[in-house]
Design a protein around this motif. Sequence first.
Motif, short mmCIF file in Angstrom:
data_model
loop_
_atom_site.label_atom_id
_atom_site.label_comp_id
_atom_site.label_asym_id
_atom_site.label_seq_id
_atom_site.Cartn_x
_atom_site.Cartn_y
_atom_site.Cartn_z
N ASP A 1 3.95 11.73 7.71
CA ASP A 1 3.39 11.08 8.90
C ASP A 1 4.22 9.82 9.17
OD1 ASP A 1 1.86 9.42 10.63
OD2 ASP A 1 0.00 10.37 9.98
N THR A 2 4.93 9.80 10.27
CA THR A 2 5.83 8.68 10.53
C THR A 2 5.07 7.36 10.76
OG1 THR A 2 5.94 9.27 12.89
CG2 THR A 2 7.66 10.16 11.45
N GLU A 3 3.82 7.45 11.20
CA GLU A 3 3.04 6.21 11.33
C GLU A 3 2.74 5.63 9.94
OE1 GLU A 3 -0.37 6.68 13.79
OE2 GLU A 3 0.79 7.20 15.58
N ASP A 4 2.48 6.50 8.99
CA ASP A 4 2.29 6.04 7.61
C ASP A 4 3.58 5.39 7.11
OD1 ASP A 4 -0.30 6.99 7.57
OD2 ASP A 4 0.14 8.76 6.36
N TRP A 5 4.70 6.00 7.42
CA TRP A 5 5.99 5.43 7.01
C TRP A 5 6.14 4.01 7.56
CZ3 TRP A 5 9.96 9.92 8.25
CH2 TRP A 5 9.66 11.03 7.45
N LEU B 1 0.83 -1.21 0.00
CA LEU B 1 0.00 0.00 0.00
C LEU B 1 0.86 1.25 0.00
CD1 LEU B 1 -1.44 0.62 3.60
CD2 LEU B 1 0.66 -0.60 3.12
N ALA B 2 0.22 2.36 -0.38
CA ALA B 2 0.81 3.70 -0.23
C ALA B 2 -0.09 4.48 0.72
CB ALA B 2 0.89 4.41 -1.58
N LEU B 3 0.53 5.27 1.56
CA LEU B 3 -0.22 6.11 2.50
C LEU B 3 0.35 7.52 2.47
CD1 LEU B 3 -0.49 3.69 5.56
CD2 LEU B 3 -2.36 4.38 4.03
N GLY B 4 -0.49 8.49 2.12
CA GLY B 4 -0.08 9.88 2.10
C GLY B 4 0.78 10.22 0.91
N ALA B 5 0.89 11.52 0.68
CA ALA B 5 1.74 12.04 -0.39
C ALA B 5 2.25 13.40 0.07
CB ALA B 5 0.98 12.16 -1.70
N ASN B 6 3.16 13.36 1.04
CA ASN B 6 3.66 14.58 1.67
C ASN B 6 5.15 14.74 1.45
OD1 ASN B 6 1.07 15.12 3.00
ND2 ASN B 6 1.59 13.40 4.33
N VAL C 1 11.64 5.04 -10.76
CA VAL C 1 11.88 6.48 -10.84
C VAL C 1 11.12 7.14 -9.69
CG1 VAL C 1 11.64 8.57 -12.24
CG2 VAL C 1 12.09 6.37 -13.35
N VAL C 2 11.81 7.93 -8.86
CA VAL C 2 11.13 8.60 -7.75
C VAL C 2 10.37 9.82 -8.25
CG1 VAL C 2 12.83 7.82 -6.07
CG2 VAL C 2 13.13 10.04 -7.18
N TYR C 3 9.38 10.23 -7.47
CA TYR C 3 8.62 11.42 -7.83
C TYR C 3 8.39 12.27 -6.58
CZ TYR C 3 4.79 8.38 -6.23
OH TYR C 3 3.99 7.53 -5.51
N GLN C 4 8.03 13.52 -6.80
CA GLN C 4 7.84 14.45 -5.69
C GLN C 4 6.80 13.93 -4.71
OE1 GLN C 4 6.48 18.35 -6.84
NE2 GLN C 4 7.27 19.31 -4.99
N ASN C 5 7.13 14.00 -3.43
CA ASN C 5 6.26 13.57 -2.33
C ASN C 5 6.05 12.06 -2.29
OD1 ASN C 5 6.00 16.26 -1.54
ND2 ASN C 5 4.11 16.55 -2.70
N GLY C 6 6.83 11.33 -3.07
CA GLY C 6 6.72 9.87 -3.03
C GLY C 6 7.65 9.25 -2.02
N ASN C 7 8.68 9.97 -1.64
CA ASN C 7 9.77 9.57 -0.73
C ASN C 7 9.72 8.15 -0.18
OD1 ASN C 7 7.94 10.37 1.69
ND2 ASN C 7 8.28 12.35 0.70
N VAL C 8 9.01 7.92 0.93
CA VAL C 8 9.07 6.62 1.60
C VAL C 8 8.40 5.53 0.78
CG1 VAL C 8 8.41 5.33 3.67
CG2 VAL C 8 9.27 7.67 3.88
N TYR C 9 7.27 5.83 0.15
CA TYR C 9 6.64 4.81 -0.70
C TYR C 9 7.59 4.39 -1.81
CZ TYR C 9 3.66 2.51 -4.08
OH TYR C 9 3.14 1.60 -4.96
N CYS C 10 8.21 5.37 -2.47
CA CYS C 10 9.19 5.03 -3.52
C CYS C 10 10.32 4.18 -2.95
CB CYS C 10 9.75 6.30 -4.15
SG CYS C 10 8.58 7.24 -5.16
#
Length: 249
Positions: free
Chosen positions: A98-102, A87-92, A142-151
Motif C-alpha cells: 500500500d503506497t499510502e502506508d509507504w 511505526l510499521a504499517l502492513g506486511a505485504n 537484517v531484512v525479512y520477507q514482506n518487511g521491504n519499506v519498513y526495513c
Amino acid sequence: MKVLITGATSGFGKAIAEKFALPGNELWITGRRTERLDALQQDLQQNGIIVKTTGLDVRDKQSVNALAAAVEQEWHGVDVLVNNAGLALGANSIDEGDTEDWDDMIDTNIKGLLYVTRAIAPLMRRQRSGHIINIGSTAGKVVYQNGNVYCATKFAVDAISQSTRIDLLPHRIKVTSINPGMAETEFSLVRFKGDGAKAGQVYNGFEALRAEDIADTVYYCATLPPHVCINDLTITCTQQANSIYKAGN
C-alpha cells in the motif's frame, strides 16, 4: 537532565518517559494523541518533576520547528533527545504494498526523525553537549520477507545515526542508535491496523522484550560518564537472534 521524548503516548516512548521521571530531571513529552499525553503528564508529575507536553506529529515540519522554538525559550537547551516516534504499517510483498502506508512510514520514521534532529541539534551544539538517542530496529540490520519499506526506513535510521555521530563529533554530542527486536507493545496492533488477533499471533510462543527493557537501556546509555558513548546497540529477547532467526517454545 532535560529530556525530550517523541512518540511518548505508548510503548517504548511511554516507558522511557516513566524511567526518566526522577527528581532533578525535567521532561518534555510529545505525541499525536494529546489525551494520552495529558494523562501521562499527570501520572509523571506525581513524582514531583516538571513535565511539559506538546501534541506533535513529527511529519509536520512547521510543528516540529515550533516545538524547538518553545524548547529553546523554556529550557534554552536539551540534554537528551530520544527520537522514538515511528511505526510499521502492513506486511505485504513489494508488488502488493500500500503506497499510502509507504508514505506514512517514510515520512514518520525517516523524515520525522530528521526534522526533529535538525531542529534540536543546534541547541545542543550551542551548549557543546547533549545526547541524541534514536530508536531503530533489528529490521534496520537484517531484512525479512514482506518487511521491504519498513526495513528500508530502519536501515535509514541506522545510516542517519552513524552520520549524525560523525557530523556532531566536534561539538561533543553523543549519538546512540538502539535497535530492539521483537517487543510486545502496540507495534503489531498498529502494523495490522487494529487486528488484535493477528497482532497477538506475532508473539505466540515467545517471551518478547517489554517496553521497560528498552527504557532501561536508554536510561543506561544516557547516564554513562561524559567520556563514554555507546554508538550502536542491538537488543533481542533470548529466543530471537535477528529479524529472521527465532526459536519458539
